[in-house]
Scaffold this motif. Structure first.
Motif, short mmCIF file in Angstrom:
data_model
loop_
_atom_site.label_atom_id
_atom_site.label_comp_id
_atom_site.label_asym_id
_atom_site.label_seq_id
_atom_site.Cartn_x
_atom_site.Cartn_y
_atom_site.Cartn_z
N ALA A 411 0.83 -1.21 0.00
CA ALA A 411 0.00 0.00 0.00
C ALA A 411 0.86 1.26 0.00
O ALA A 411 0.64 2.18 -0.80
N LEU A 412 1.85 1.31 0.88
CA LEU A 412 2.70 2.50 0.93
C LEU A 412 3.55 2.62 -0.33
O LEU A 412 3.78 3.72 -0.85
N GLY A 413 4.03 1.47 -0.85
CA GLY A 413 4.82 1.50 -2.07
C GLY A 413 4.05 2.08 -3.25
O GLY A 413 4.60 2.82 -4.08
N VAL A 414 2.78 1.75 -3.34
CA VAL A 414 1.94 2.29 -4.41
C VAL A 414 1.86 3.82 -4.30
O VAL A 414 1.98 4.54 -5.30
N THR A 415 1.66 4.32 -3.09
CA THR A 415 1.55 5.78 -2.92
C THR A 415 2.88 6.48 -3.14
O THR A 415 2.91 7.66 -3.51
N TYR A 416 4.01 5.77 -2.91
CA TYR A 416 5.31 6.37 -3.20
C TYR A 416 5.51 6.58 -4.71
O TYR A 416 6.22 7.49 -5.13
N ALA A 417 4.91 5.70 -5.50
CA ALA A 417 5.14 5.73 -6.95
C ALA A 417 4.20 6.66 -7.69
O ALA A 417 4.55 7.16 -8.76
N ILE A 418 3.01 6.91 -7.16
CA ILE A 418 2.00 7.67 -7.93
C ILE A 418 2.45 9.10 -8.23
O ILE A 418 2.40 9.53 -9.39
N PRO A 419 2.91 9.91 -7.25
CA PRO A 419 3.31 11.29 -7.59
C PRO A 419 4.44 11.36 -8.62
O PRO A 419 4.31 12.09 -9.62
N PRO A 420 5.57 10.63 -8.44
CA PRO A 420 6.61 10.73 -9.47
C PRO A 420 6.17 10.16 -10.81
O PRO A 420 6.62 10.64 -11.86
N ALA A 421 5.28 9.15 -10.80
CA ALA A 421 4.80 8.59 -12.07
C ALA A 421 4.02 9.65 -12.86
O ALA A 421 4.21 9.79 -14.08
N ILE A 422 3.16 10.39 -12.18
CA ILE A 422 2.40 11.44 -12.86
C ILE A 422 3.35 12.53 -13.35
O ILE A 422 3.22 13.03 -14.49
N ASN A 423 4.32 12.89 -12.52
CA ASN A 423 5.27 13.92 -12.91
C ASN A 423 6.09 13.50 -14.13
O ASN A 423 6.34 14.29 -15.05
N VAL A 424 6.49 12.22 -14.17
CA VAL A 424 7.24 11.70 -15.32
C VAL A 424 6.38 11.72 -16.58
O VAL A 424 6.83 12.13 -17.66
N LEU A 425 5.12 11.26 -16.44
CA LEU A 425 4.22 11.25 -17.60
C LEU A 425 3.97 12.67 -18.12
O LEU A 425 3.64 12.85 -19.30
N ARG A 426 4.14 13.66 -17.27
CA ARG A 426 3.91 15.04 -17.68
C ARG A 426 5.23 15.79 -17.93
O ARG A 426 5.27 17.02 -17.91
N GLY A 427 6.31 15.00 -18.17
CA GLY A 427 7.57 15.61 -18.58
C GLY A 427 8.39 16.21 -17.46
O GLY A 427 9.28 17.03 -17.72
N ARG A 428 8.15 15.84 -16.22
CA ARG A 428 8.85 16.38 -15.04
C ARG A 428 8.84 17.91 -15.03
O ARG A 428 9.85 18.56 -14.75
N ARG A 429 7.68 18.48 -15.34
CA ARG A 429 7.58 19.94 -15.37
C ARG A 429 6.50 20.45 -14.42
O ARG A 429 6.11 21.61 -14.50
N MET A 430 6.05 19.59 -13.49
CA MET A 430 4.91 19.96 -12.65
C MET A 430 5.30 20.53 -11.29
O MET A 430 4.45 20.83 -10.48
N LEU A 431 6.60 20.66 -11.03
CA LEU A 431 7.05 21.21 -9.74
C LEU A 431 7.72 22.55 -9.97
O LEU A 431 8.33 22.78 -11.02
N PRO A 432 7.61 23.49 -9.01
CA PRO A 432 8.24 24.80 -9.17
C PRO A 432 9.76 24.69 -9.29
O PRO A 432 10.39 23.91 -8.57
N GLU A 433 10.34 25.44 -10.17
CA GLU A 433 11.77 25.37 -10.43
C GLU A 433 12.61 25.87 -9.26
O GLU A 433 13.76 25.46 -9.10
N ASP A 434 12.04 26.74 -8.44
CA ASP A 434 12.83 27.32 -7.35
C ASP A 434 12.70 26.55 -6.04
O ASP A 434 13.03 27.08 -4.98
N ARG A 435 12.25 25.29 -6.08
CA ARG A 435 12.16 24.49 -4.86
C ARG A 435 13.57 24.28 -4.30
O ARG A 435 14.54 24.10 -5.06
N PRO A 436 13.72 24.26 -2.96
CA PRO A 436 15.06 24.12 -2.37
C PRO A 436 15.76 22.81 -2.71
O PRO A 436 16.98 22.77 -2.84
N PHE A 437 15.01 21.70 -2.82
CA PHE A 437 15.61 20.41 -3.13
C PHE A 437 15.22 20.01 -4.55
O PHE A 437 14.05 19.78 -4.84
N LYS A 438 16.20 19.93 -5.42
CA LYS A 438 15.94 19.63 -6.82
C LYS A 438 17.01 18.68 -7.34
O LYS A 438 18.21 18.94 -7.22
#
Length: 539
Positions: A411-438
């Motif tokens: 269950a936890l493994g599935v939730t770990y994968a969903i956010p990065p999977a969506i971000n990858v499918l959308r070209g890794r452009r869904m997070l602000p560029e000025d975030r402290p950890f990049k």
């Protein structure tokens, strides 16, 4: 004893400025600061490590890997799981750095998803995460009660443990964690620091003691690092991969930092560090501790079949002394109590956050923060009640531990994968560029994809029955548990969620440094104001 000096006016002003900044960031994410930021980085690292408690979890769950791969699966399974979990932690660290909210995965999914699917994907992620944390909470009482029963079995060889004996001890661990979380929340940071120090002390003391008591009578390096055993009936390669469950379980729960993030200062910078530090410490201590255990083990079959459990048998192999072995086992038992406290704390915060966004039935009840205790008391009671219900599996299945462990990891493994999977499918452009950890490119793509593939692999593997032939008693009921989670999520969506769940109410204008498409402010009720969230949602 040195007494810490009172903070100077300049230091106080810096602390106040940091708290005000963190509060403002949280309001941009749609929530008022209700919980106190009592945790320092060290105390939060202590909480995260107490939740993983890797060396203790590895020792307690060694029977998952010993018959299913042998010592090679025990040692190298941890390293494999650790490296893949670091990929996931780094991937989630980017989200935590951008959006530091206790909702964690479901909140991030709501923000970055396609607008049409945002609410549904966020809702499903929230329910899976809530359920995974409840299952993980159940494992602590399960392991702690197992250790206590093992001591009784060692002292009384004719004792025949009954499922209800362990169930009562399990309830004791659960209620103790509930009471401490409810009434001692102000000293919880001290509890987590004490748990961290106790765990490290136990790791060092036990490792030195068993090596010293064995007086050089050690197993060979080949036995420790390369021995293979298959007693589960599956083909050799698959049997070894099923043994990965031990390492994956010992490193599951690192997202605790996200669900407690509203209680530490400077969360956008400290949160990602804590997630990766606790995995690194877990890999280091786990590798050394497992090496020590296997060096002093005399007979793998005897360890697997010992009526008083594998860990006590290894201690007996090393010391040949019941009293000494029991004294060493006290360290893991107390570690399990600390772990029960911290995991229940995190699980309740996850349920509280989801209810705050109207993701649960009776959300206004579970989203309340008790005015004097300053904790989400109803969410704590909800967690404890479901943990006790989970414990009822004791009464019907001989593979309870495998089922609950696998259910939490899946269950936890599935939730770990969903956010990065969506971000990858959308070209890794869904997070602000000025975030402290990049993560710099192309490593961001590489780590995201590796972590996603690991989650897919573990989701498939860990619902397999642990051994062949499959019977009703040794069946892995994790698949049934996960199916129930999805059914509950679907049913609550139909009757409640699709009408009341709108996802996190973010201040979109404040988040426009990234591309926020999952939340449409025009579709939400305009009168909602984050600064009045407590009065509107939690009254």
């Amino acid at each position: 004893m040195e007494v810490e000096a009172a903070p100077t006016p300049r230091r106080r002003s810096r602390q106040e400025a940091t708290v005000m900044k963190d509060t403002a960031v949280l309001e941009q994410l749609g929530h008022k600061q209700e919980l106190k930021r009592n945790f320092s980085m060290i105390s939060m690292l202590g909480l995260a490590f107490a939740i993983l408690n890797s060396w203790t979890a590895l020792a307690a769950s060694i029977t998952l890997a010993l018959p299913s791969g042998g010592s090679s699966a025990v040692i190298w399974g941890l390293m494999v799981a650790g490296l893949f979990n670091l990929c996931l932690a780094a991937s989630l660290g980017e989200f935590l750095s951008a959006y530091p909210t206790a909702g964690g995965q479901y909140h991030w999914v709501a923000i970055i998803s396609w607008k049409r699917w945002s609410r549904g994907l966020s809702y499903a992620t929230g329910w899976i995460n809530v359920s995974g944390w409840i299952a993980l909470t159940a494992t602590t009482g399960l392991l702690g009660s197992t250790f206590v029963v093992n001591i009784i079995s060692l002292l009384h060889p004719h004792y025949e443990p009954k499922p209800w004996h362990q169930f009562l001890i399990y309830i004791g661990f659960t209620l103790a964690a509930l009471v401490i979380n409810a009434y001692l929340t102000r000293i919880l940071p001290l509890v987590t620091q004490a748990g961290f120090l106790w765990s490290l002390a136990g790791f060092v003391i036990i490792s030195i003691t068993i090596l010293a008591c064995s007086s050089g009578d050690y197993q060979s390096g080949e036995f420790v690092y390369a021995q293979f055993t298959n007693q589960v009936g599956w083909p050799d390669g698959l049997a070894w991969m099923l043994g990965l469950l031990q390492g994956a379980f010992a490193l599951t729960g690192f997202d605790a930092t996200a669900h407690m993030i509203e209680e530490i200062p400077d969360p956008q910078r400290q949160g990602p560090k804590i997630m990766m530090y606790c995995i690194g410490i877990g890999m280091f201590t786990g590798f050394i501790f497992l090496t020590c255990l296997l060096l002093v083990t005399k007979d793998i079959d005897a360890v697997i079949k010992a009526p008083w459990g594998p860990l006590l048998q290894v201690f007996m192999d090393a010391t040949n002394n019941k009293a000494g072995s029991i004294c060493m086992l006290i360290f893991p038992i107390v570690c399990m109590l600390f772990t029960a406290i911290t995991i229940m704390c995190t699980s309740s915060r996850m349920s509280y956050a989801f209810a705050r966004d109207r993701g649960m039935p009776f959300s206004t009840v579970f989203a309340k923060v008790h005015p004097t205790l300053e904790v989400p008391l109803n969410a704590l009671i909800w967690t404890a009640a479901w943990v006790i219900i989970f414990g009822c599996i004791f009464l019907g299945s001989s593979s309870t531990f495998n089922a609950i462990t696998a259910a939490s990891v899946v269950a936890l493994g599935v939730t770990y994968a969903i956010p990065p999977a969506i971000n990858v499918l959308r070209g890794r452009r869904m997070l602000p560029e000025d975030r402290p950890f990049k993560i710099p490119e192309p490593f961001g793509w590489i780590l995201n994809i590796i972590g996603i593939l690991w989650s897919i692999l573990t989701t498939v593997l860990f619902v397999f029955p642990p051994e062949l032939p499959v019977t009703g008693s040794n069946m892995n009921y994790a698949i049934a548990a996960f199916g129930v989670i999805l059914l509950v999520a679907g049913a609550t969506w139909i009757f409640d969620g699709r009408k009341n769940y709108h996802g996190p109410q973010v201040n979109v204008e404040s988040l426009m440094q990234g591309e926020v498409e999952g939340i449409d402010p025009n579709e939400e009720k305009t009168e909602r104001n984050p600064s009045n969230a407590k009065e509107e949602w939690v009254s």
